[in-house]
Design a protein around this motif. Structure first.
Motif, PDB file in Angstrom:
ATOM      1  N   GLU A 174       0.840  -1.193   0.000  1.00  0.00           N
ATOM      2  CA  GLU A 174       0.000   0.000   0.000  1.00  0.00           C
ATOM      3  C   GLU A 174       0.876   1.244   0.000  1.00  0.00           C
ATOM      4  O   GLU A 174       2.084   1.173   0.260  1.00  0.00           O
ATOM      5  CB  GLU A 174      -0.929   0.015   1.217  1.00  0.00           C
ATOM      6  CG  GLU A 174      -0.215   0.055   2.551  1.00  0.00           C
ATOM      7  CD  GLU A 174      -1.183   0.051   3.728  1.00  0.00           C
ATOM      8  OE1 GLU A 174      -2.320   0.530   3.565  1.00  0.00           O
ATOM      9  OE2 GLU A 174      -0.785  -0.423   4.808  1.00  0.00           O
ATOM     10  N   ALA A 175       0.279   2.381  -0.293  1.00  0.00           N
ATOM     11  CA  ALA A 175       1.009   3.646  -0.317  1.00  0.00           C
ATOM     12  C   ALA A 175       1.456   4.019   1.092  1.00  0.00           C
ATOM     13  O   ALA A 175       0.757   3.749   2.076  1.00  0.00           O
ATOM     14  CB  ALA A 175       0.133   4.745  -0.903  1.00  0.00           C
ATOM     15  N   PHE A 176       2.629   4.643   1.189  1.00  0.00           N
ATOM     16  CA  PHE A 176       3.175   5.046   2.487  1.00  0.00           C
ATOM     17  C   PHE A 176       3.334   6.564   2.580  1.00  0.00           C
ATOM     18  O   PHE A 176       2.827   7.188   3.493  1.00  0.00           O
ATOM     19  CB  PHE A 176       4.519   4.363   2.738  1.00  0.00           C
ATOM     20  CG  PHE A 176       5.122   4.686   4.077  1.00  0.00           C
ATOM     21  CD1 PHE A 176       4.641   4.072   5.227  1.00  0.00           C
ATOM     22  CD2 PHE A 176       6.166   5.589   4.201  1.00  0.00           C
ATOM     23  CE1 PHE A 176       5.189   4.360   6.474  1.00  0.00           C
ATOM     24  CE2 PHE A 176       6.728   5.887   5.431  1.00  0.00           C
ATOM     25  CZ  PHE A 176       6.237   5.269   6.575  1.00  0.00           C
ATOM     26  N   SER A 177       4.030   7.184   1.634  1.00  0.00           N
ATOM     27  CA  SER A 177       4.248   8.624   1.712  1.00  0.00           C
ATOM     28  C   SER A 177       4.759   9.180   0.391  1.00  0.00           C
ATOM     29  O   SER A 177       5.463   8.497  -0.350  1.00  0.00           O
ATOM     30  CB  SER A 177       5.260   8.946   2.824  1.00  0.00           C
ATOM     31  OG  SER A 177       5.534  10.335   2.889  1.00  0.00           O
ATOM     32  N   ASP A 178       4.391  10.439   0.136  1.00  0.00           N
ATOM     33  CA  ASP A 178       4.963  11.160  -0.998  1.00  0.00           C
ATOM     34  C   ASP A 178       5.649  12.445  -0.553  1.00  0.00           C
ATOM     35  O   ASP A 178       6.056  13.259  -1.382  1.00  0.00           O
ATOM     36  CB  ASP A 178       3.884  11.477  -2.047  1.00  0.00           C
ATOM     37  CG  ASP A 178       2.755  12.351  -1.493  1.00  0.00           C
ATOM     38  OD1 ASP A 178       2.807  12.731  -0.300  1.00  0.00           O
ATOM     39  OD2 ASP A 178       1.817  12.657  -2.251  1.00  0.00           O
ATOM     40  N   LEU A 179       5.804  12.631   0.762  1.00  0.00           N
ATOM     41  CA  LEU A 179       6.377  13.869   1.283  1.00  0.00           C
ATOM     42  C   LEU A 179       7.795  14.119   0.781  1.00  0.00           C
ATOM     43  O   LEU A 179       8.193  15.271   0.573  1.00  0.00           O
ATOM     44  CB  LEU A 179       6.376  13.853   2.818  1.00  0.00           C
ATOM     45  CG  LEU A 179       5.165  14.452   3.532  1.00  0.00           C
ATOM     46  CD1 LEU A 179       5.403  14.484   5.034  1.00  0.00           C
ATOM     47  CD2 LEU A 179       4.835  15.839   3.018  1.00  0.00           C
ATOM     48  N   HIS A 180       8.566  13.049   0.616  1.00  0.00           N
ATOM     49  CA  HIS A 180       9.947  13.227   0.153  1.00  0.00           C
ATOM     50  C   HIS A 180      10.007  13.796  -1.257  1.00  0.00           C
ATOM     51  O   HIS A 180      11.039  14.326  -1.667  1.00  0.00           O
ATOM     52  CB  HIS A 180      10.696  11.885   0.207  1.00  0.00           C
ATOM     53  CG  HIS A 180      10.083  10.821  -0.651  1.00  0.00           C
ATOM     54  ND1 HIS A 180       8.888  10.229  -0.354  1.00  0.00           N
ATOM     55  CD2 HIS A 180      10.498  10.258  -1.816  1.00  0.00           C
ATOM     56  CE1 HIS A 180       8.585   9.339  -1.285  1.00  0.00           C
ATOM     57  NE2 HIS A 180       9.552   9.336  -2.184  1.00  0.00           N
ATOM     58  N   VAL A 181       8.893  13.703  -1.985  1.00  0.00           N
ATOM     59  CA  VAL A 181       8.821  14.228  -3.348  1.00  0.00           C
ATOM     60  C   VAL A 181       8.271  15.657  -3.363  1.00  0.00           C
ATOM     61  O   VAL A 181       8.739  16.505  -4.131  1.00  0.00           O
ATOM     62  CB  VAL A 181       7.938  13.323  -4.234  1.00  0.00           C
ATOM     63  CG1 VAL A 181       7.831  13.883  -5.646  1.00  0.00           C
ATOM     64  CG2 VAL A 181       8.488  11.903  -4.272  1.00  0.00           C
ATOM     65  N   ILE A 182       7.298  15.949  -2.491  1.00  0.00           N
ATOM     66  CA  ILE A 182       6.550  17.210  -2.599  1.00  0.00           C
ATOM     67  C   ILE A 182       6.829  18.213  -1.485  1.00  0.00           C
ATOM     68  O   ILE A 182       6.234  19.290  -1.479  1.00  0.00           O
ATOM     69  CB  ILE A 182       5.034  16.932  -2.642  1.00  0.00           C
ATOM     70  CG1 ILE A 182       4.548  16.332  -1.310  1.00  0.00           C
ATOM     71  CG2 ILE A 182       4.689  16.008  -3.802  1.00  0.00           C
ATOM     72  CD1 ILE A 182       3.038  16.236  -1.196  1.00  0.00           C
ATOM     73  N   TYR A 183       7.720  17.901  -0.525  1.00  0.00           N
ATOM     74  CA  TYR A 183       7.868  18.793   0.629  1.00  0.00           C
ATOM     75  C   TYR A 183       8.289  20.208   0.230  1.00  0.00           C
ATOM     76  O   TYR A 183       7.841  21.191   0.848  1.00  0.00           O
ATOM     77  CB  TYR A 183       8.841  18.197   1.654  1.00  0.00           C
ATOM     78  CG  TYR A 183      10.296  18.212   1.276  1.00  0.00           C
ATOM     79  CD1 TYR A 183      11.121  19.275   1.618  1.00  0.00           C
ATOM     80  CD2 TYR A 183      10.866  17.135   0.579  1.00  0.00           C
ATOM     81  CE1 TYR A 183      12.476  19.271   1.277  1.00  0.00           C
ATOM     82  CE2 TYR A 183      12.204  17.140   0.227  1.00  0.00           C
ATOM     83  CZ  TYR A 183      13.010  18.204   0.580  1.00  0.00           C
ATOM     84  OH  TYR A 183      14.340  18.219   0.246  1.00  0.00           O
ATOM     85  N   LYS A 184       9.094  20.349  -0.798  1.00  0.00           N
ATOM     86  CA  LYS A 184       9.493  21.693  -1.240  1.00  0.00           C
ATOM     87  C   LYS A 184       8.316  22.445  -1.838  1.00  0.00           C
ATOM     88  O   LYS A 184       8.189  23.667  -1.665  1.00  0.00           O
ATOM     89  CB  LYS A 184      10.641  21.602  -2.243  1.00  0.00           C
ATOM     90  CG  LYS A 184      11.961  21.141  -1.631  1.00  0.00           C
ATOM     91  CD  LYS A 184      13.072  21.113  -2.675  1.00  0.00           C
ATOM     92  CE  LYS A 184      14.379  20.652  -2.064  1.00  0.00           C
ATOM     93  NZ  LYS A 184      15.481  20.581  -3.078  1.00  0.00           N
TER      94      LYS A 184
END
Length: 297
Positions: free
Chosen positions: A180-190
């Motif tokens: 399942e999906a976990f996180s996309d923050l490492h891609v969109i935090y900026k």
């Protein structure tokens, strides 16, 4: 950039100590909320981080665990061993029961420990930002996603900001889907105006003191999927015999066999880290290392 959030139980502290060189090399800064009265393990962990050239944020007013009513001994540890040491910062946990005056008092009393605000339910962001005045731009603020809306975070626009999101959807081990999906923050935090991001790893934000035998054993493993915009997903490798709490070693072997099958399939997208090497060694030796303490599953 990356701020993983740990509760200071034994296994979490051991994890930080053993990965201190990696944390230093990558510039990762763990946030540690001490939950055990004895601080010996925390002290050893901070020593290991400093020796490796890493840093940490230690929460001086924990919400969970043995220091919930009084974090004085944590402050004393920082004062005795890390006063003036830039590597160790005092984390100030801002909960709903705190006022802006409480927050400022804690901030001023820990001024020599490079204080960092951890926003986790606090309801007076405008008052705190106003009280900080010109100091606001020199502060670091970590926002727990579920407690800090975009409007809330705007009060701290001029500061260094980090967003922490719990991507682990905790449930009974037997009920997990395979992936399942976990996180996309490492891609969109900026894109969100953040200086960095964090999570609660594959433990989650939920805190529990209890524990017991596991009906099912699950191995949780995150990976980045380049075919899905580099979003992070999580595998759940779950044992098959889950009707009784007996034979944890056998259940671990079942979960581990599923993990090895996925790794050897050629399409797992899992990075072969040192942790994966250890799992492979356990599989080859058919060794059961024991289960960490946690809630009943």
């Amino acid at each position: 950039m990356y701020r993983p959030y740990f509760r200071g139980k034994q296994f979490e502290l051991i994890t930080i100590r053993e990965t201190a060189p990696l944390l230093a090399a990558k510039g990762f800064i763990p946030i540690i909320e001490p939950v055990r009265e004895a601080l010996g393990g925390l002290g050893k962990t901070l020593q290991a981080l400093v020796a490796a050239g890493s840093r940490a944020i230690v929460i001086v007013n924990p919400y969970h665990g043995d220091h919930q009513e009084d974090g004085g001994s944590i402050t004393k540890l920082l004062t005795d061993d890390y006063l003036g040491n830039d590597a160790i910062s005092a984390g100030i946990l801002l909960r709903r029961d705190m006022t802006a005056d409480n927050a400022m008092a804690c901030y001023k009393s820990h001024g020599d420990h490079h204080p960092v605000f951890i926003h986790a339910g606090f309801s007076e962001p405008k008052a705190l930002a106003t009280a900080l005045g010109d100091e606001l731009q020199r502060t670091a603020n970590v926002f727990i996603d579920t407690h800090a809306t975009l409007l809330y975070r705007k009060h701290f626009d001029s500061s260094e900001r980090f967003l922490v999101k719990d991507g682990f959807k905790r449930q009974k081990n037997a009920d997990y889907d395979p992936v399942e999906a976990f996180s996309d923050l490492h891609v969109i935090y900026k894109d969100l105006g953040m200086s960095g991001f964090g999570d609660f790893l594959t433990v989650g934000d939920a805190y529990s003191e209890g524990g017991g035998p596991a009906y099912a054993v699950a191995i949780h493993l995150t990976f980045i999927d380049p075919d899905r915009d580099d979003e992070m997903y999580i595998y759940h490798f779950v044992s098959d015999t889950n009707s009784t709490p007996t034979d944890p070693a056998g259940k671990f072997a079942q979960a581990l066999a599923k993990m090895m099958a996925k790794l050897d399939s050629g399409d797992s997208k899992i990075t072969e880290t040192t942790a994966i090497t250890e799992f492979r060694e356990l599989f080859e030796k058919q060794h059961f290392p024991g289960l960490g303490s946690g809630p009943i599953k």
